[in-house]
Enzyme design. Structure first.
Site, short mmCIF file in Angstrom:
data_model
loop_
_atom_site.label_atom_id
_atom_site.label_comp_id
_atom_site.label_asym_id
_atom_site.label_seq_id
_atom_site.Cartn_x
_atom_site.Cartn_y
_atom_site.Cartn_z
N HIS A 120 4.98 -70.95 -25.24
CA HIS A 120 3.67 -71.60 -25.20
C HIS A 120 3.60 -72.82 -26.09
O HIS A 120 2.97 -73.82 -25.74
CB HIS A 120 2.59 -70.59 -25.59
CG HIS A 120 2.20 -69.75 -24.43
ND1 HIS A 120 2.67 -68.47 -24.27
CD2 HIS A 120 1.46 -70.03 -23.34
CE1 HIS A 120 2.19 -67.99 -23.13
NE2 HIS A 120 1.46 -68.91 -22.55
N ARG A 159 -9.90 -71.13 -18.69
CA ARG A 159 -9.32 -69.79 -18.57
C ARG A 159 -9.86 -68.93 -19.71
O ARG A 159 -9.95 -69.40 -20.85
CB ARG A 159 -7.81 -69.89 -18.66
CG ARG A 159 -7.15 -68.54 -18.61
CD ARG A 159 -5.67 -68.65 -18.55
NE ARG A 159 -5.11 -69.08 -19.83
CZ ARG A 159 -3.82 -69.33 -20.01
NH1 ARG A 159 -2.98 -69.23 -19.01
NH2 ARG A 159 -3.37 -69.69 -21.19
N GLU A 172 -0.01 -64.50 -11.65
CA GLU A 172 1.04 -64.65 -12.67
C GLU A 172 2.01 -63.49 -12.71
O GLU A 172 3.02 -63.56 -13.39
CB GLU A 172 0.42 -64.73 -14.07
CG GLU A 172 -0.66 -65.72 -14.26
CD GLU A 172 -0.96 -65.94 -15.73
OE1 GLU A 172 -0.29 -66.77 -16.35
OE2 GLU A 172 -1.88 -65.28 -16.24
N ASP A 186 4.47 -67.73 -16.11
CA ASP A 186 4.59 -66.28 -16.23
C ASP A 186 5.17 -65.67 -14.97
O ASP A 186 5.95 -64.72 -15.04
CB ASP A 186 3.23 -65.66 -16.56
CG ASP A 186 2.97 -65.70 -18.05
OD1 ASP A 186 3.89 -65.35 -18.81
OD2 ASP A 186 1.89 -66.12 -18.46
N ARG A 227 10.31 -65.57 -21.19
CA ARG A 227 10.20 -67.03 -21.25
C ARG A 227 10.39 -67.59 -22.65
O ARG A 227 10.53 -68.78 -22.85
CB ARG A 227 8.84 -67.48 -20.69
CG ARG A 227 7.67 -66.95 -21.49
CD ARG A 227 6.34 -67.16 -20.76
NE ARG A 227 5.71 -68.41 -21.08
CZ ARG A 227 4.49 -68.75 -20.65
NH1 ARG A 227 3.79 -67.93 -19.89
NH2 ARG A 227 3.96 -69.90 -20.97
N CYS A 261 -0.80 -74.13 -11.83
CA CYS A 261 -0.99 -74.75 -13.14
C CYS A 261 0.16 -74.45 -14.09
O CYS A 261 0.05 -74.66 -15.29
CB CYS A 261 -2.31 -74.32 -13.74
SG CYS A 261 -2.47 -72.54 -13.92
C1 PEP Z 1 1.44 -69.78 -16.60
O1 PEP Z 1 1.77 -68.65 -16.92
O2 PEP Z 1 2.02 -70.46 -15.73
C2 PEP Z 1 0.28 -70.42 -17.22
C3 PEP Z 1 -0.19 -71.55 -16.78
O3 PEP Z 1 -0.24 -69.80 -18.31
P1 PEP Z 1 0.43 -69.83 -19.76
O4 PEP Z 1 1.60 -70.77 -19.71
O5 PEP Z 1 -0.62 -70.25 -20.70
O6 PEP Z 1 0.84 -68.41 -19.95
MG MG Z 2 0.42 -67.43 -18.11
#
Ligand code: PEP
Ligand code: MG
Length: 760
Positions: free
Chosen positions: A367, A510, A608, A632, A642, A679
């Protein structure tokens, strides 16, 4: 064997420094295997040499002096082959090389195993015997196991700069070096040139940097305050639990209080401070000494006391760090460096000062890397061979294209990189001219380009590149930079600002998505498997008081603007979705009853997790839109954490399984006439965008820095072309083939310069 192994590892971990740890290791291995010699050689990569760093059986005077070219001799052979070499008479082997004076001429049998950490050869562990004999399989297996245990210890020591402590070891002394080079995972493309500012994780004794006290009396005072606060905390705890804990268990608090006595632990720390250390290092050293002592004891009960010392040390450190809120001094051009940089560390850097980031842990899908991407901060994650402390204050170049970090670069290198930065700016200026043009293919297919946001500061940046709205606002960031949950009014202010900045463009907020690698300092969640645990909607459904406050703040912030959309993260089944929808409805009704004139926003759900792929249609029936969180989804579909540097190479959004899943979700969403967006980070890769376009995504949400490049690709392509490409790709079974095919296609279409700008 397992018991012996554990014991050895324990002793090694308890050693006060690496040199002694390695010496303990060779001594114990020699004794366990009843061999005549056991030695460890480490690689001095700057000189491409093996260097003898510990031995029992060879001439100890030569520790730090025996240096052998890494391609030569039996050591070279073990290193090259990356497997054990087991010889009954090493002297007869053509690769045998005899180092004068080392004492090797006495030995015949030789077994050498490589010490490898994350595919990188760090050194060789050998055993030798006078008589001719082949070491048996059990001995070989034991040595291989020992080497695997040793590898992370050495790698960690390397990252802390401790290899320099080994006699004569020429690990790069960063202060002396020009162009010292550190490698990692290229995570956010771009070049950052600035000064390294090192951040350390809080409440972690091991991470406390060594420093001298500037004012000894002040350090003592701070320590005494921290000691007193810890005593009060423990007394308070003890009183609170007095009645509910059995007497024996409750006595632990008395033990703690005695340990904290200013005559014992306290006195030791103060005496260390008087020797010149600042309080935090003094505390670390004293605690470490006691922990090592207890861990080395035979008695299991006493060994357990080591845990008490660690716990106590951590408690005192928390207060000490609160006392000594280390005012990090940010440089005007800060390169943020740390073992494990958090989103909060990133958010604390004053606006406009962050030009690069280097983290020893994590990967490009962590993140914090995603946030850096949103800010356009060139980043290298999983940087190995780095001595964090030594980087502080150094001039640094971060090459986010190739995952390289140059420390104290020469003027010539600086000039070369400045040239790349200038070229990059030129390309961006050209692309920015597209700001007011639509993201429309040559044959008239239009898609909406949105931005992902986490830090409100980048709103102006997003608008300047022509974003049509916000496709993902990660609300957890304002939660992370506080000491407790933000109030409804505090959240209202943040959300209102954002909605206003983008109005009338839509903003998808979100709901709080914590857990996994995003924790709140005031709401710690300790789990063995955090990514499969209490995350996202699971947390907020369990805490409606947190969820409702957030929704209320969002709904109020949306008054008169009406550009808010709400999105739910980590939903894995319709039960969760229905519950969340009920809570949103409840918040809406409460506000309406309070006479607030609010409108009911569109609600969407993130796809996700794999279960959501298969239930996309069921979800689409219940909400207004779907949005794929491909970061995710990639992690869960491919079973690749990840955040784990070790498996970062397996994390590939072009994996055929993922592409099939995306395609399926778009079909499901559209069958219910619901728009579908994406996204995750793959929406910002111009190479994958063509496929997303062809799949029929209605919107793509990405970091603002990538938006101009993505728009450029879309405007230079036809949908028909893209669809043909997708059909071909969906027949392929290997991500590498797919990438190669896409790059070739784009190059032939005349978009090669964009690929180069992404990869450089
Ligand atoms: C994702 O999981 O692709 C997402 C946009 O959320 P985050 O990266 O904040 O987990
Ligand atoms: Mg995510």
């Amino acid at each position: 064997m397992l018991k012996t192994l554990r014991r050895i590892v324990q002793e090694v971990n308890a050693a006060p420094d690496l040199k002694q740890a390695l010496q303990i290791m060779v001594r114990r291995v020699r004794r366990t295997l009843l061999t005549d010699a056991c030695s460890i050689y480490l690689i001095d990569s700057r000189r491409a040499e093996f260097i003898l760093v510990a031995t029992e059986g060879l001439n100890k005077k030569l520790i730090g002096k025996v240096r052998l070219n890494i391609s030569k001799g039996l050591l070279g052979l073990v290193g090259r082959r990356e497997e054990p070499i087991n010889l009954s008479n090493a002297r007869l082997h053509p690769a045998f090389y005899f180092y004068p004076g080392a004492g090797e001429d006495e030995y015949s049998a030789f077994l050498g195993v490589p010490i490898i950490h994350r595919r990188r050869l760090l050194g060789i562990l050998t055993i030798q015997q006078r008589e001719e004999r082949r070491f048996d399989q059990a001995e070989e297996a034991f040595l291989v196991t020992i080497a695997t245990q040793l590898a992370p210890v050495i790698s960690e020591a390397e990252s802390q700069g401790a290899l320099t402590d080994l006699t004569g070891f020429s690990q790069p002394e960063l202060s002396e070096l020009e162009d010292a080079n550190i490698s990692g995972i290229p995570s956010v493309s771009g070049i950052g040139i600035g000064i390294a500012v090192v951040v350390y994780p809080p409440a972690d004794l091991n991470a406390v940097p060594d420093r001298y006290a500037e004012d000894i009396e002040q350090e003592i005072l701070s320590f005494e305050h921290a000691l007193l606060a810890t005593r009060n905390e423990i007394t308070h705890l003890s009183l609170r639990l007095k009645d509910s804990l059995p007497k024996e268990e409750a006595s632990i608090f008395d033990v703690y209080l005695r340990m904290l006595d200013s005559q014992s632990l306290g006195a030791e720390v103060i005496s260390k401070i008087r020797e010149g250390l600042w309080a935090q290092s003094a505390l670390r050293q004293v605690i470490k000494k006691h922990v090592q002592h207890f861990e080395s004891l035979e008695d299991e009960y006493l060994r357990e006391r080591a845990i008490d010392f660690k716990d106590l040390g951590r408690r005192v450190l928390v207060y000490l760090q609160a006392e000594q809120t280390d005012a990090v001094e940010y440089a005007e051009k800060t390169i943020l460096v740390g073992e494990e940089i958090t989103a909060a560390d990133l958010a604390k850097v004053p606006e406009g000062c962050l030009v690069g980031m280097v983290s020893a842990g994590g990967s490009s899908s962590s993140h914090v890397a995603i946030l850096a991407k949103a800010l356009g901060v060139p980043t290298v994650m999983g940087a190995t061979g780095m001595s964090i402390g030594q980087l502080a204050g150094k001039s640094v170049i971060v090459d986010g294209y190739y995952g390289q970090v140059y420390v104290s670069p020469t003027q010539q290198l600086l000039t070369e990189f400045a040239q790349i930065v200038a070229e990059e700016q030129q390309l961006n200026t050209k692309l920015i001219e597209l700001r007011n043009k639509p993201a429309e293919t040559i044959d008239g297919h239009r898609v909406s380009l949105l931005v992902n946001m986490g830090l409100a500061v980048d709103a102006s940046l997003s608008l300047s590149v022509g974003a049509e709205g916000v496709g993902l606002y990660r609300t957890e960031v304002p939660f992370m930079v506080r000491d407790c949950f933000p109030t409804e009014d505090e959240q209202y202010v943040v959300y209102r600002q954002l909605l206003q900045a983008f109005a009338p463009r839509p903003v998808i907020m979100r709901t709080l998505d914590i857990g996994g690698d995003k924790s709140l300092p005031y709401f710690p969640v300790e789990e063995a498997n955090p990514f499969l645990g209490w995350r996202g909607i699971r947390v907020t459904l369990d805490h409606p008081e947190v969820f409702l406050v957030q929704i209320r703040a969002m709904l109020r912030a949306n008054q008169e603007l009406n550009n808010l959309k709400i999105m739910l993260p980590m939903v894995s089944g319709v039960g969760e979705l229905d519950e969340a929808l009920l809570l949103i409805r409840q918040a809406y009704q409460e506000l309406t009853e309070e006479n607030e004139s609010i409108s009911y926003p569109q609600i969407g759900v993130m796809i996700e997790v794999p279960s959501a792929v298969y239930q996309a249609k069921d979800f689409a029936k219940r909400v207004d839109f779907l949005s794929i969180g491909s970061n995710d989804l990639t992690q869960y579909l491919l079973a690749v954490d990840r955040n784990n540097t070790r498996v970062a190479g397996l994390y590939d959004p072009l994996h055929p399984a993922l592409l099939q899943a995306l395609n399926q979700v778009v079909v499901a969403g559209h069958s219910e006439n619901k728009p579908i967006g994406i996204c995750g980070e793959m929406a910002s890769d111009p190479i994958t965008v063509i496929l997303l376009l062809a799949m029929g995504f209605d919107s793509l949400s990405m970091n603002s820095k990538s938006l101009p490049k993505v728009k450029w690709v879309i405007r230079n392509f036809t949908l028909e072309h893209a669809k043909r490409l997708l059909a071909e790709v969906l027949q392929m079974d290997d991500p590498n083939l797919i990438r190669f095919h896409l790059e070739k296609f784009l190059t032939e279409a005349g978009l090669g310069n964009i690929i180069r700008a992404v990869k450089r």
